[in-house]
Design a protein around this motif. Structure first.
Motif: not given
Length: 252
Positions: A12-14, A49-61
């Protein structure tokens, strides 16, 4: 044993290029995972990202085998979390705050409210308004809210901020007891190693968005070395690698 949490190559990059890069690890029932790193290392971004508050750019949780991006409510149903700040309605009492949270979880009884307040040491203050609570007491109230619905996993972001020595000891004892007796897994971020060193079963070291180390504490740390020493050695090695990469880039 199946993992309660599975993080697979998450990035996840900003816009400012800060964030996390290619992070993978698993958390199992009963583990207490200390996630350590300096301020700005990416701990909060990872937990969001783990808790769904951010959407990852790549990969999965995966949470209990579910993707929080597509099945958020089901994935989070067995998770308690406190991310960034321990918020409370200041005009309400501690008990009333918990009663508000309980509305989101069917089957939470008045007895359970009292039980979690006792667990975190707030039972004597449950009828005081939250505006009279210290920061440490608000942290404990947030932990009580996270435990309210009998979660199988609890995710906490810098939960020991504002706790005095006694409060930290009680907090650690509560986590250790719940992990041992109920099999609850804890994923806890901190920039203060000493706060979690006595109880962490597993450790992760984040540095500039990279997960430099992750694994069982006693498998990673050599005998006779403290967690702080291991952390500083790991960060030092990470800085040396960054310098070599930068130098190679300048030569190219």
């Amino acid at each position: 044993m199946d993992a309660l949490l599975s993080v697979n190559h998450v990035t996840k990059r900003f816009r400012n290029q800060r964030g996390i890069h290619d992070i993978s690890f698993n958390v199992h029932a009963g583990e207490i995972v200390g996630l350590f790193g300096q301020n700005g290392a990416g701990k909060t971004t990872l937990l969001k990202t783990i808790t769904g508050l951010c959407r990852p750019d790549a990969g999965t949780v995966g949470l209990f085998g579910l993707d929080p991006e597509t099945r958020f409510e089901q994935a989070m149903a067995q998770v308690g979390c406190v991310i960034e700040t321990a918020d409370a309605y200041e005009y309400m009492t501690g008990y009333q705050n918990l009663r508000q949270v309980a509305r989101f979880y069917p089957g939470v009884t008045a007895a359970r409210l009292d039980e979690v307040l006792e667990l975190v040491g707030l039972a004597p203050f449950k009828h005081e308004r939250a505006k009279q609570y210290s920061l440490g007491m608000k942290q404990r109230l947030a932990l009580a809210a996270a435990l309210l619905h009998h979660p199988r996993m609890v995710i906490l972001d810098e939960p020991t901020n504002g706790l005095d020595i006694g409060g930290m000891a009680e907090f650690r004892n509560t986590m250790e007891r719940l992990s041992r007796q109920e099999g609850i897994a804890f994923l806890v971020s901190s920039h203060m190693i000493s706060h979690l060193e006595p109880i962490a079963t597993h450790i992760g070291i984040l540095h500039h968005g990279e997960l430099l180390r992750f694994g069982g504490r006693f498998q990673l740390i050599p005998p006779g070395m403290t967690l702080e020493e291991y952390y500083l050695n790991t960060i030092g090695a990470g800085k040396e690698a960054e310098s070599r990469e930068q130098f190679a880039g300048e030569l190219a």
